[in-house]
Design a protein around this motif. Structure first.
Motif, PDB file in Angstrom:
ATOM      1  N   UNK A   8       0.822  -1.211   0.000  1.00 47.94           N
ATOM      2  CA  UNK A   8       0.000   0.000   0.000  1.00 47.94           C
ATOM      3  C   UNK A   8       0.857   1.262   0.000  1.00 47.94           C
ATOM      4  N   UNK A   9       1.977   1.218   0.688  1.00 45.58           N
ATOM      5  CA  UNK A   9       2.866   2.375   0.699  1.00 45.58           C
ATOM      6  C   UNK A   9       3.466   2.616  -0.681  1.00 45.58           C
ATOM      7  N   UNK A  10       3.871   1.548  -1.324  1.00 48.64           N
ATOM      8  CA  UNK A  10       4.521   1.648  -2.632  1.00 48.64           C
ATOM      9  C   UNK A  10       3.570   2.172  -3.701  1.00 48.64           C
ATOM     10  N   UNK A  11       2.312   1.740  -3.640  1.00 52.81           N
ATOM     11  CA  UNK A  11       1.349   2.091  -4.697  1.00 52.81           C
ATOM     12  C   UNK A  11       0.510   3.323  -4.352  1.00 52.81           C
ATOM     13  N   UNK A  12       0.920   4.051  -3.288  1.00 53.97           N
ATOM     14  CA  UNK A  12       0.246   5.308  -2.921  1.00 53.97           C
ATOM     15  C   UNK A  12      -1.242   5.059  -2.609  1.00 53.97           C
ATOM     16  N   UNK A  13      -1.498   4.025  -1.847  1.00 53.63           N
ATOM     17  CA  UNK A  13      -2.873   3.626  -1.531  1.00 53.63           C
ATOM     18  C   UNK A  13      -3.661   4.762  -0.869  1.00 53.63           C
ATOM     19  N   UNK A  14      -3.045   5.469   0.068  1.00 53.40           N
ATOM     20  CA  UNK A  14      -3.757   6.540   0.778  1.00 53.40           C
ATOM     21  C   UNK A  14      -4.155   7.680  -0.166  1.00 53.40           C
ATOM     22  N   UNK A  15      -3.299   7.967  -1.145  1.00 53.70           N
ATOM     23  CA  UNK A  15      -3.630   9.001  -2.127  1.00 53.70           C
ATOM     24  C   UNK A  15      -4.836   8.567  -2.953  1.00 53.70           C
ATOM     25  N   UNK A  16      -4.840   7.296  -3.347  1.00 50.16           N
ATOM     26  CA  UNK A  16      -5.974   6.763  -4.114  1.00 50.16           C
ATOM     27  C   UNK A  16      -7.253   6.875  -3.297  1.00 50.16           C
ATOM     28  N   UNK A  98      -9.624  -0.204  -6.786  1.00 49.48           N
ATOM     29  CA  UNK A  98     -10.404  -0.143  -8.022  1.00 49.48           C
ATOM     30  C   UNK A  98     -11.202   1.146  -8.110  1.00 49.48           C
ATOM     31  N   UNK A  99     -11.271   1.785  -9.297  1.00 47.86           N
ATOM     32  CA  UNK A  99     -10.857   1.319 -10.626  1.00 47.86           C
ATOM     33  C   UNK A  99      -9.386   1.554 -10.978  1.00 47.86           C
ATOM     34  N   UNK A 100      -8.566   1.967  -9.991  1.00 42.02           N
ATOM     35  CA  UNK A 100      -7.138   2.052 -10.244  1.00 42.02           C
ATOM     36  C   UNK A 100      -6.543   0.647 -10.208  1.00 42.02           C
ATOM     37  N   UNK A 101      -5.557   0.422 -11.018  1.00 41.11           N
ATOM     38  CA  UNK A 101      -4.966  -0.905 -11.133  1.00 41.11           C
ATOM     39  C   UNK A 101      -3.448  -0.792 -11.176  1.00 41.11           C
ATOM     40  N   UNK A 102      -2.788  -1.609 -10.365  1.00 43.83           N
ATOM     41  CA  UNK A 102      -1.333  -1.599 -10.313  1.00 43.83           C
ATOM     42  C   UNK A 102      -0.771  -2.209 -11.590  1.00 43.83           C
ATOM     43  N   UNK A 103       0.261  -1.574 -12.154  1.00 46.66           N
ATOM     44  CA  UNK A 103       0.924  -2.126 -13.333  1.00 46.66           C
ATOM     45  C   UNK A 103       2.400  -2.359 -13.028  1.00 46.66           C
ATOM     46  N   UNK A 104       3.151  -2.729 -14.005  1.00 44.33           N
ATOM     47  CA  UNK A 104       4.559  -3.076 -13.780  1.00 44.33           C
ATOM     48  C   UNK A 104       5.515  -1.902 -13.949  1.00 44.33           C
TER      49      UNK A 104
END
Length: 202
Positions: A8-16, A98-104
């Motif tokens: 969650x930290x890496x993918x900026x979960x709180x911002x989402x 969702x609807x944001x999706x983690x990519x590579x």
């Protein structure tokens, strides 16, 4: 630290989450993300769901390709008869994104073209145009940017048609730093609307 917390930290979960709080799934939403989409969980999230309902958690299986990653056999067994999530406050990371999706890429998130995704990209386009309008670029450049983003929005809207049946979806890629700016733009926009409404009722 639990794997889901680290991710969650890496993918900026709180911002989402700060972005998504400005939107709400329409009543007409068919919960396609939960009933037909791929839902992946981390091991610590599986444990939480198992505590909540051991029987329904049996529908979760090992993903197979990656250790510690699990997958829900669709439709999600935690949907109620109205097609809404029964464990919303404890929902896994992928559901909360969702609807944001983690990519590579490691630098951006994809945005899926569901009804909320469309509203977000429409507001994102408004933020882009607003930002350039304040940056001192020429009127001709502003017109070009508006036209470009109008085409982007229309293209994205076209993806809404039976998007849940399409094997490949046209995702809009949004860099992490622009997610932060979008979040601030949405908050300021909401604040401005609140002030206008307050003045009208005064």
């Amino acid at each position: 630290m639990e794997i889901s917390t680290a991710v969650k930290k890496v993918i900026h979960y709180n911002v989402v989450q700060n972005i998504l709080k400005h939107y709400q799934c329409p009543e007409t939403c068919g919960a396609h993300c939960c009933s037909t989409g791929q839902i992946h969980f981390f091991e610590d999230e599986v444990k939480v769901l198992t505590v909540l309902n051991k029987e329904k958690a049996k529908n979760i299986t090992s993903e197979g390709l990656y250790a510690g990653l699990y997958q829900m056999n669709t439709p999600c067994s935690f949907l109620n008869t109205s097609g809404r999530c029964e464990v919303y406050d404890s929902r896994p990371t992928v559901c909360g994104m969702y609807p944001f999706k983690v990519n590579t890429s490691g630098t951006s998130l994809g945005l899926q073209p569901c009804p909320i995704g469309f509203l977000i990209i429409r507001d994102f386009a408004e933020w882009i145009v607003d930002t350039f309008s304040r940056s001192g670029v020429t009127d001709e450049e502003i017109v070009r940017i508006k036209e470009e983003w109008q085409k982007n929005v229309e293209s994205y809207e076209a993806e809404l048609t039976e998007f849940h049946f399409k094997p490949l979806l046209k995702e809009m890629q949004i860099p992490f730093d622009e997610l932060e700016m979008l979040s601030m733009f949405l908050s300021s926009k909401k604040y401005a609307v609140h002030n206008i409404e307050s003045k009208k009722s005064a």
